[in-house]
Scaffold this active site. Structure first.
Site, mmCIF file in Angstrom:
data_model
loop_
_atom_site.group_PDB
_atom_site.id
_atom_site.type_symbol
_atom_site.label_atom_id
_atom_site.label_comp_id
_atom_site.label_asym_id
_atom_site.label_seq_id
_atom_site.Cartn_x
_atom_site.Cartn_y
_atom_site.Cartn_z
ATOM 1 N N GLY A 69 -1.825 -3.876 -4.354
ATOM 2 C CA GLY A 69 -1.322 -2.872 -3.861
ATOM 3 C C GLY A 69 -0.336 -2.179 -2.691
ATOM 4 O O GLY A 69 0.167 -3.177 -2.505
ATOM 5 N N ARG B 109 18.896 1.064 -4.566
ATOM 6 C CA ARG B 109 19.699 2.276 -5.496
ATOM 7 C C ARG B 109 19.213 3.008 -3.892
ATOM 8 O O ARG B 109 20.810 4.154 -4.174
ATOM 9 C CB ARG B 109 19.294 2.282 -6.796
ATOM 10 C CG ARG B 109 19.698 1.839 -7.434
ATOM 11 C CD ARG B 109 18.044 2.003 -8.655
ATOM 12 N NE ARG B 109 17.092 2.194 -8.433
ATOM 13 C CZ ARG B 109 16.404 3.648 -8.273
ATOM 14 N NH1 ARG B 109 16.600 4.615 -8.403
ATOM 15 N NH2 ARG B 109 14.535 3.250 -8.456
ATOM 16 N N ARG B 110 19.078 3.348 -3.161
ATOM 17 C CA ARG B 110 18.763 4.297 -2.744
ATOM 18 C C ARG B 110 18.414 3.701 -0.786
ATOM 19 O O ARG B 110 18.420 3.751 -0.278
ATOM 20 C CB ARG B 110 17.181 5.046 -1.713
ATOM 21 C CG ARG B 110 16.243 5.632 -3.783
ATOM 22 C CD ARG B 110 14.976 5.778 -3.913
ATOM 23 N NE ARG B 110 14.155 4.379 -4.084
ATOM 24 C CZ ARG B 110 12.825 4.075 -3.786
ATOM 25 N NH1 ARG B 110 12.091 5.299 -4.108
ATOM 26 N NH2 ARG B 110 13.006 3.460 -4.055
ATOM 27 N N PRO C 297 2.812 -12.460 -8.776
ATOM 28 C CA PRO C 297 1.332 -11.678 -8.301
ATOM 29 C C PRO C 297 0.847 -10.745 -9.506
ATOM 30 O O PRO C 297 1.102 -10.633 -10.555
ATOM 31 C CB PRO C 297 1.985 -10.710 -7.455
ATOM 32 C CG PRO C 297 3.146 -10.976 -7.572
ATOM 33 C CD PRO C 297 3.551 -11.453 -9.253
ATOM 34 N N GLY C 298 -0.528 -10.165 -9.351
ATOM 35 C CA GLY C 298 -1.616 -10.118 -10.034
ATOM 36 C C GLY C 298 -2.102 -8.547 -9.414
ATOM 37 O O GLY C 298 -0.829 -8.063 -8.936
ATOM 38 N N LYS D 107 8.334 -9.962 -18.647
ATOM 39 C CA LYS D 107 8.017 -10.805 -17.628
ATOM 40 C C LYS D 107 7.518 -12.020 -17.967
ATOM 41 O O LYS D 107 7.446 -13.027 -17.284
ATOM 42 C CB LYS D 107 6.661 -9.903 -16.733
ATOM 43 C CG LYS D 107 6.885 -8.808 -15.962
ATOM 44 C CD LYS D 107 7.486 -8.878 -14.679
ATOM 45 C CE LYS D 107 8.220 -8.022 -13.737
ATOM 46 N NZ LYS D 107 8.769 -8.546 -12.729
ATOM 47 N N THR E 250 14.480 -1.923 -1.103
ATOM 48 C CA THR E 250 14.052 -0.060 -0.755
ATOM 49 C C THR E 250 12.335 0.324 -0.125
ATOM 50 O O THR E 250 11.796 1.113 -0.059
ATOM 51 C CB THR E 250 14.756 1.032 -1.672
ATOM 52 O OG1 THR E 250 14.420 1.298 -2.245
ATOM 53 C CG2 THR E 250 16.206 0.598 -1.286
ATOM 54 N N ALA E 251 11.676 -0.486 -1.166
ATOM 55 C CA ALA E 251 9.808 -0.354 -1.328
ATOM 56 C C ALA E 251 9.662 -1.232 -1.421
ATOM 57 O O ALA E 251 9.813 -3.101 -2.057
ATOM 58 C CB ALA E 251 9.617 0.898 -2.370
ATOM 59 N N TYR F 190 6.450 -4.130 -20.744
ATOM 60 C CA TYR F 190 6.531 -4.645 -19.725
ATOM 61 C C TYR F 190 5.852 -6.163 -19.729
ATOM 62 O O TYR F 190 7.190 -7.015 -18.962
ATOM 63 C CB TYR F 190 5.131 -3.721 -18.790
ATOM 64 C CG TYR F 190 5.177 -4.553 -17.171
ATOM 65 C CD1 TYR F 190 6.806 -3.924 -16.574
ATOM 66 C CD2 TYR F 190 4.689 -4.844 -16.550
ATOM 67 C CE1 TYR F 190 6.297 -4.895 -14.675
ATOM 68 C CE2 TYR F 190 4.052 -5.644 -16.003
ATOM 69 C CZ TYR F 190 5.670 -5.413 -14.316
ATOM 70 O OH TYR F 190 4.608 -6.258 -13.547
#
Length: 255
Positions: free
Chosen positions: A186, A37-38, A182-183, A156, A14-15, A152
């Site tokens: 944005g 979920r959305r 990935p590092g 990972k 979704t994003a 977190y």
């Protein structure tokens, strides 16, 4: 009878990464099952992508729904050739003794339990067909520690180790397993969700040119386009404005 185009299932579509990967793979000729979920965002993605994309509402922390997913897919969509384990999140940057246990539990439920459960749900079909690919999104946080990454980063690191062991289990099968780590990236909701403040999230990227979701999608597309006998075990990627910082030293503790 000729099989239809390869079918890819993407979690967290979704994003961010998942959205970009879904659009890129549809463009490349794959059929995509986009989960998230959305529902309203899934519907918008389906409108943008067209009939080659099937939106399916799924929360990977709902284990009953994950386990029921393969049989619940429409006829013609049940043979999933590629699983992209993208759903994941980070919450907070507090030190371990200040962090909220509820944040830890949610990260583990999504980044670890959800990932292994959906892999377990779809993997038997791939093995039975002796064809398939599991791609999981890890992070450089799983390799390079930093203050506040505690659980977190650990989730990972788990992803990377799970995928390495999965590859060992799959030895002799034509099913591939890849981690992409990935590092700084944005163009997604990652930092806003983590920090709970858009201004603070924007500040993370001030003065940088980070990776973008489209860069991750490009990497997934490249991996999938390789010959079937080639397995990319692990891809670590950073923007040129980032590097590992080396070990930290506290110089205030001398006698």
């Amino acid at each position: 009878m000729t099989r239809p185009l390869k079918t890819v299932l993407i979690t967290g579509a979704t994003a961010g990464f998942g959205h970009a990967i879904a659009l890129r793979l549809v463009k490349d000729g794959y059929r995509v099952i986009a989960t998230g979920r959305r529902q309203e965002r899934l519907d918008a993605l389906a409108q943008e992508a067209g009939p080659a994309l099937l939106p399916v509402r799924l929360d990977v922390t709902d284990l009953a729904a994950v386990q029921a997913l393969p049989a619940s897919l429409p006829e013609g969509w049940r043979e999933v050739d590629v699983l992209v384990n993208n759903a994941g999140l980070a919450l907070g940057l507090e030190k371990a003794w200040e962090a909220k246990p509820s944040d830890w539990e949610r990260m583990i439920a999504t980044n670890v339990t959800g990932l292994v459960e959906i892999t377990r749900a779809l993997l038997p079909g791939m093995v039975a067909r002796n064809s398939g690919h599991v791609i999981s999104l890890g992070s450089t946080a799983g390799t390079y520690p930093y203050p506040g990454a505690n659980v977190y980063g650990a989730t990972k690191a788990f992803v990377d180790q799970f995928m390495q062991n999965l590859r060992s289990d799959l030895l002799g099968k034509q099913v591939r397993a890849t981690t992409i780590a990935p590092g700084l990236c944005g163009g997604s909701e990652f930092s806003a969700v983590r920090l709970g403040d858009q201004a603070k999230a924007d500040a993370v990227y001030t003065g940088t040119k980070p990776l973008l979701p489209e860069d991750i999608a490009e990497t997934v597309a490249w991996i999938l386009a390789l010959p079937a006998h080639v397995n990319i075990n692990h891809v670590e990627m950073m923007p040129t404005c980032q590097a590992s910082a080396g070990l930290a030293v506290d110089r205030t503790m001398a006698d």
